[in-house]
Design a protein around this motif. Structure first.
Motif, PDB file in Angstrom:
ATOM      1  N   GLU A   1       0.861  -1.186   0.000  1.00 25.89           N
ATOM      2  CA  GLU A   1       0.000   0.000   0.000  1.00 25.89           C
ATOM      3  C   GLU A   1       0.896   1.234   0.000  1.00 25.89           C
ATOM      4  OE1 GLU A   1      -3.398   0.207   2.575  1.00 25.89           O
ATOM      5  OE2 GLU A   1      -3.501  -1.977   2.807  1.00 25.89           O
TER       6      GLU A   1
ATOM      7  N   ASP B   1       0.250   4.180   2.319  1.00 24.40           N
ATOM      8  CA  ASP B   1       0.289   3.984   3.767  1.00 24.40           C
ATOM      9  C   ASP B   1       1.537   4.665   4.329  1.00 24.40           C
ATOM     10  OD1 ASP B   1       0.151   3.168   6.370  1.00 24.40           O
ATOM     11  OD2 ASP B   1       0.373   1.030   5.972  1.00 24.40           O
TER      12      ASP B   1
ATOM     13  N   TYR C   1      -8.146  -1.970   7.605  1.00 23.63           N
ATOM     14  CA  TYR C   1      -6.728  -1.645   7.481  1.00 23.63           C
ATOM     15  C   TYR C   1      -5.880  -2.595   8.322  1.00 23.63           C
ATOM     16  CZ  TYR C   1      -2.417   1.043   8.370  1.00 23.63           C
ATOM     17  OH  TYR C   1      -1.100   1.442   8.525  1.00 23.63           O
TER      18      TYR C   1
ATOM     19  N   TRP D   1      -3.024  -4.970   6.828  1.00 22.44           N
ATOM     20  CA  TRP D   1      -1.661  -4.815   7.332  1.00 22.44           C
ATOM     21  C   TRP D   1      -1.108  -6.155   7.787  1.00 22.44           C
ATOM     22  CZ3 TRP D   1       2.144  -4.956  10.983  1.00 22.44           C
ATOM     23  CH2 TRP D   1       3.147  -3.978  10.921  1.00 22.44           C
TER      24      TRP D   1
END
Length: 267
Positions: free
Chosen positions: A94, A97, A130, A134
């Motif tokens: 990502e 991020d 998220y 992650w």
């Protein structure tokens, strides 16, 4: 009869969610000085890189690397007398991020990974989504490390309560992101890939806490849970000598809401 006594050379690797390095600096320095881990992985330093009190660590003989963020997140790896060599900061997958949650380094012949996994509350919602993404990205990186066949440790605040044995009251935390089936499943996928949960291995009955909330007298009533973990690669798991939690440090004045966790490994 002569007896030959051999003393094991061990190295302590520790993790501490300090909950603000500036606010807790006296407690952090006390802990480093009193327990003297060879490597200390810190989470929630809540400071930009230029604001870290590096000189204070250096006075104690520690060198380090860090991945800071203003007032939020932040991870660091300190080593006693040796400079950690950075391997990676952040996880792939990502590009947008920008959270400072992952730091990886080589030090003392070990691959050391310090993580601050997302909390995921409230749920359902984007924060929980998220968290799960992650964890999936972390799994990919851990698989790559394992494929290198290096002695490795992934440690830090995982924000996952693995089992009901790891919390003072399962009903009290049942609706929290830390205990959801999806969170636990993602955690156990890491173990299924061949990583060893050190604290769980040495404490199969559970009842070992690493976190006590500041509210509702949680510390005084020992209403805690285990969310800080140390996962060992196959090359390191058989070198595990001991592990534990520096619980007494949670009871000191202006302490973090986490207690440090540590493993001792044959050097």
């Amino acid at each position: 009869m002569w007896m030959r006594i051999e003393f094991l050379r061990v190295r302590k690797i520790a993790s501490f969610n300090i909950n603000g390095v500036k606010a807790r600096l006296p407690r952090l320095l006390e802990w480093l000085d009193e327990t003297r881990p060879a490597v200390a992985c810190l989470q929630e330093i809540k400071s930009q890189d230029e604001g870290l009190p590096i000189s204070e660590f250096e006075k104690l003989g520690y060198k380090g690397i860090w991945h800071g963020q203003k007032s939020f997140n932040g991870v660091a790896i300190l080593a006693d007398g040796e400079q950690p060599v950075e391997v990676r900061r952040g996880l792939d997958g990502e590009p947008e991020d920008d959270h400072s949650r992952y730091l990886e380094a080589d030090v003392f012949g070990l691959r050391v990974v310090c993580i601050y996994l997302p909390n995921g509350n409230p749920l359902p919602g984007p924060k929980f989504d998220y968290k799960l993404r992650w964890m999936g990205r972390l799994r990919k990186r851990m698989a790559a490390i394992k494929a290198e066949e290096v002695p490795a440790i992934v440690t830090g605040d995982f924000n996952v309560i693995p089992t009901d044995r790891d919390v003072w009251s399962p009903p009290a935390m049942a609706s929290d992101a830390l205990m959801q089936p999806e969170s636990r499943d993602a955690y156990y996928r890491l173990l299924g890939d061949g990583w060893t949960d050190a604290l769980a291995t040495h404490n199969p009955r559970g009842g070992v806490w690493t976190y006590w909330d500041y509210q509702a007298g949680a510390w005084q009533r020992d209403h805690g849970f285990r969310i800080d973990h140390a996962l060992l690669s196959p090359e390191l798991a058989d070198r595990l000598v001991a592990c534990g939690v520096d619980k007494a440090h949670r009871g000191r004045e202006k302490a973090s809401d986490h207690a440090p966790v540590w493993v001792q490994l044959r050097a």
